[in-house]
Motif scaffolding. Structure first.
Motif, PDB file in Angstrom:
ATOM      1  N   HIS A  99       0.857  -1.179   0.000  1.00  0.00           N
ATOM      2  CA  HIS A  99       0.000   0.000   0.000  1.00  0.00           C
ATOM      3  C   HIS A  99       0.899   1.237   0.000  1.00  0.00           C
ATOM      4  N   GLY A 100       0.296   2.366  -0.344  1.00  0.00           N
ATOM      5  CA  GLY A 100       1.087   3.584  -0.379  1.00  0.00           C
ATOM      6  C   GLY A 100       0.277   4.765  -0.855  1.00  0.00           C
ATOM      7  N   PHE A 101       0.988   5.861  -1.102  1.00  0.00           N
ATOM      8  CA  PHE A 101       0.306   7.066  -1.564  1.00  0.00           C
ATOM      9  C   PHE A 101       1.230   7.876  -2.465  1.00  0.00           C
ATOM     10  N   ARG A 102       0.613   8.798  -3.187  1.00  0.00           N
ATOM     11  CA  ARG A 102       1.328   9.836  -3.928  1.00  0.00           C
ATOM     12  C   ARG A 102       0.826  11.168  -3.418  1.00  0.00           C
ATOM     13  N   VAL A 103       1.716  12.146  -3.320  1.00  0.00           N
ATOM     14  CA  VAL A 103       1.309  13.485  -2.908  1.00  0.00           C
ATOM     15  C   VAL A 103       2.025  14.508  -3.779  1.00  0.00           C
ATOM     16  N   TYR A 104       1.291  15.563  -4.120  1.00  0.00           N
ATOM     17  CA  TYR A 104       1.871  16.667  -4.891  1.00  0.00           C
ATOM     18  C   TYR A 104       1.091  17.926  -4.549  1.00  0.00           C
ATOM     19  N   ASP A 105       1.660  19.081  -4.888  1.00  0.00           N
ATOM     20  CA  ASP A 105       0.917  20.315  -4.655  1.00  0.00           C
ATOM     21  C   ASP A 105       0.423  20.878  -5.981  1.00  0.00           C
ATOM     22  N   ASP A 106      -0.537  21.783  -5.894  1.00  0.00           N
ATOM     23  CA  ASP A 106      -1.080  22.369  -7.122  1.00  0.00           C
ATOM     24  C   ASP A 106      -0.650  23.821  -7.311  1.00  0.00           C
ATOM     25  N   TRP A 107       0.404  24.225  -6.622  1.00  0.00           N
ATOM     26  CA  TRP A 107       0.902  25.586  -6.793  1.00  0.00           C
ATOM     27  C   TRP A 107       1.691  25.745  -8.081  1.00  0.00           C
ATOM     28  N   ASP A 108       2.441  24.725  -8.431  1.00  0.00           N
ATOM     29  CA  ASP A 108       3.340  24.803  -9.581  1.00  0.00           C
ATOM     30  C   ASP A 108       3.270  23.479 -10.328  1.00  0.00           C
ATOM     31  N   ARG A 109       2.984  23.539 -11.608  1.00  0.00           N
ATOM     32  CA  ARG A 109       2.866  22.335 -12.426  1.00  0.00           C
ATOM     33  C   ARG A 109       4.151  21.521 -12.427  1.00  0.00           C
ATOM     34  N   ASN A 110       5.295  22.174 -12.155  1.00  0.00           N
ATOM     35  CA  ASN A 110       6.585  21.492 -12.201  1.00  0.00           C
ATOM     36  C   ASN A 110       7.083  21.048 -10.827  1.00  0.00           C
ATOM     37  N   SER A 111       6.235  21.143  -9.798  1.00  0.00           N
ATOM     38  CA  SER A 111       6.652  20.740  -8.464  1.00  0.00           C
ATOM     39  C   SER A 111       6.921  19.234  -8.404  1.00  0.00           C
ATOM     40  N   ASP A 112       7.850  18.853  -7.516  1.00  0.00           N
ATOM     41  CA  ASP A 112       8.126  17.437  -7.302  1.00  0.00           C
ATOM     42  C   ASP A 112       6.905  16.730  -6.721  1.00  0.00           C
ATOM     43  N   GLN A 113       6.775  15.459  -7.081  1.00  0.00           N
ATOM     44  CA  GLN A 113       5.799  14.578  -6.457  1.00  0.00           C
ATOM     45  C   GLN A 113       6.548  13.562  -5.596  1.00  0.00           C
ATOM     46  N   LEU A 114       5.836  12.962  -4.668  1.00  0.00           N
ATOM     47  CA  LEU A 114       6.426  11.962  -3.793  1.00  0.00           C
ATOM     48  C   LEU A 114       5.512  10.748  -3.765  1.00  0.00           C
ATOM     49  N   VAL A 115       6.065   9.575  -4.029  1.00  0.00           N
ATOM     50  CA  VAL A 115       5.329   8.312  -3.935  1.00  0.00           C
ATOM     51  C   VAL A 115       6.002   7.454  -2.873  1.00  0.00           C
ATOM     52  N   ALA A 116       5.214   6.961  -1.918  1.00  0.00           N
ATOM     53  CA  ALA A 116       5.719   6.116  -0.835  1.00  0.00           C
ATOM     54  C   ALA A 116       5.059   4.747  -0.929  1.00  0.00           C
ATOM     55  N   VAL A 117       5.857   3.697  -0.714  1.00  0.00           N
ATOM     56  CA  VAL A 117       5.363   2.321  -0.811  1.00  0.00           C
ATOM     57  C   VAL A 117       5.704   1.569   0.470  1.00  0.00           C
ATOM     58  N   TRP A 118       4.674   0.948   1.072  1.00  0.00           N
ATOM     59  CA  TRP A 118       4.847   0.133   2.273  1.00  0.00           C
ATOM     60  C   TRP A 118       4.575  -1.335   1.981  1.00  0.00           C
ATOM     61  N   ASP A 119       5.213  -2.204   2.733  1.00  0.00           N
ATOM     62  CA  ASP A 119       4.861  -3.618   2.794  1.00  0.00           C
ATOM     63  C   ASP A 119       3.718  -3.743   3.805  1.00  0.00           C
ATOM     64  N   THR A 120       2.552  -4.162   3.340  1.00  0.00           N
ATOM     65  CA  THR A 120       1.377  -4.212   4.214  1.00  0.00           C
ATOM     66  C   THR A 120       1.556  -5.205   5.356  1.00  0.00           C
ATOM     67  N   GLY A 121       2.195  -6.333   5.081  1.00  0.00           N
ATOM     68  CA  GLY A 121       2.331  -7.363   6.108  1.00  0.00           C
ATOM     69  C   GLY A 121       3.243  -6.973   7.248  1.00  0.00           C
ATOM     70  N   THR A 122       4.335  -6.284   6.934  1.00  0.00           N
ATOM     71  CA  THR A 122       5.315  -5.935   7.959  1.00  0.00           C
ATOM     72  C   THR A 122       5.212  -4.490   8.424  1.00  0.00           C
ATOM     73  N   GLY A 123       4.525  -3.665   7.628  1.00  0.00           N
ATOM     74  CA  GLY A 123       4.471  -2.242   7.946  1.00  0.00           C
ATOM     75  C   GLY A 123       5.754  -1.509   7.611  1.00  0.00           C
ATOM     76  N   ARG A 124       6.675  -2.185   6.925  1.00  0.00           N
ATOM     77  CA  ARG A 124       7.962  -1.580   6.589  1.00  0.00           C
ATOM     78  C   ARG A 124       7.830  -0.687   5.358  1.00  0.00           C
ATOM     79  N   LEU A 125       8.390   0.498   5.446  1.00  0.00           N
ATOM     80  CA  LEU A 125       8.439   1.395   4.293  1.00  0.00           C
ATOM     81  C   LEU A 125       9.487   0.871   3.318  1.00  0.00           C
ATOM     82  N   ARG A 126       9.039   0.432   2.147  1.00  0.00           N
ATOM     83  CA  ARG A 126       9.978  -0.130   1.170  1.00  0.00           C
ATOM     84  C   ARG A 126      10.778   0.936   0.457  1.00  0.00           C
ATOM     85  N   GLY A 127      10.139   2.071   0.180  1.00  0.00           N
ATOM     86  CA  GLY A 127      10.893   3.092  -0.519  1.00  0.00           C
ATOM     87  C   GLY A 127      10.078   4.305  -0.864  1.00  0.00           C
ATOM     88  N   LEU A 128      10.803   5.337  -1.321  1.00  0.00           N
ATOM     89  CA  LEU A 128      10.217   6.607  -1.738  1.00  0.00           C
ATOM     90  C   LEU A 128      10.752   6.954  -3.111  1.00  0.00           C
TER      91      LEU A 128
END
Length: 298
Positions: free
Chosen positions: A64-93
């Motif tokens: 499971h995970g999420f993506r987040v971005y802002d709407d102030w600037d079309r060129n702003s960075d986005q961030l995607v985070a991915v977790w392992d649901t079974g362990t709760g460990r953050l796999r990466g960004l």
């Protein structure tokens, strides 16, 4: 072991189009099967603008995970985070501006492959920005394209796009000086602009054409003419829930739309005759970013 942190250079180097297409296809099929939880995006107001969140859980993959971005600037960075649901460990960004458009390109490629005529091989692109590029990048992995033409509001941008396609994708792309020349006579048309008003005339779209729209498509702002809603025989989107979640109505109307996952699963018809006009309304199924990021993270 700490979670991986990847940026745009990593995405360019490590994510190929077949990998992105495969990850998105699995997510779309999971959504149809009910094993991808993908609620509409959520906006959090911060005064000067919003932070926008999309989230998804791929239950069969245990992610499971999420993506987040802002709407102030079309060129702003986005961030995607991915977790392992079974362990709760953050796999990466994964951060930056590359992953999101490549995910969208993969969705678009699957839509074209599912809805365009089997022999369709002539492509017209209206728009020569990042979204147009990633549509071509992904489509080249699933379809043989004999002819590509591209138009843009700035002709120099279309010429640069054509040169890049030859250099990076080994595709011959011809820059043309009008949207009409990019659309008329094409088997496949991809419209990728930010225009709030139509950039093409519906009469330019021939029977049998598949058209993908990536830009604005609400009642008050739409890059393609509303008259196409009357001419289109088949209208498909990647997320009816997201369409329903918009503050303003869609020009095609939710009741006319079939989900791409259902078409890919064979549970709903796509094109049923050569002369039909098919339209794909790309809105961004939540969770597909997580699926592509997970494939990239390994």
């Amino acid at each position: 072991m700490p979670p991986l942190l990847l940026g745009d250079d990593d995405v360019r180097a490590r994510l190929d189009a077949p990998t992105a297409v495969t990850a998105v296809r699995q997510a779309l099929l999971a959504h149809h099967a009910g094993t991808l939880t993908a609620p509409p995006r959520v906006r959090t107001g911060l005064g000067d603008g919003d932070l926008v969140f999309t989230a998804g859980q791929l239950r069969e993959q245990g992610l499971h995970g999420f993506r987040v971005y802002d709407d102030w600037d079309r060129n702003s960075d986005q961030l995607v985070a991915v977790w392992d649901t079974g362990t709760g460990r953050l796999r990466g960004l994964v951060h930056g501006g590359e992953l999101g458009p490549r995910r969208t390109g993969a969705i678009g490629a699957l839509a074209v492959n599912a809805l365009a005529r089997p022999e369709a091989s002539r492509l017209g692109l209206v728009g020569a920005g990042v979204q147009a590029w990633t549509q071509l990048w992904a489509l080249a992995a699933v379809r043989h394209i004999d002819e590509v033409v591209v138009s843009a509001s700035r002709p120099a941008r279309a010429a640069a796009f054509a040169e890049r396609a030859w250099r990076e994708l080994d595709l011959k792309v011809r820059a043309v000086d009008s949207a009409e020349r990019a659309v008329r006579g094409q088997d496949i048309v991809i419209v990728a602009t930010n225009s709030p008003t139509p950039v093409l005339n519906e009469e330019w779209v021939s029977p049998g054409t598949h058209l993908t729209t990536l830009g604005p498509k609400t009642v008050s702002q739409h890059e393609i003419p509303a008259a196409l809603a009357e001419r289109a025989d088949v209208v498909v989107t990647d997320s009816r829930a997201q369409v329903a979640g918009y503050a303003e109505s869609h020009i095609f109307g939710l009741s006319t739309m079939t989900e791409l996952g259902a078409v890919l699963a064979g549970a709903a018809p796509g094109r049923t005759s050569a002369g039909q006009i098919t339209v794909f309304c790309s809105v961004g199924l939540a969770g597909t970013d997580v699926a592509v990021a997970a494939a990239l993270l390994g």
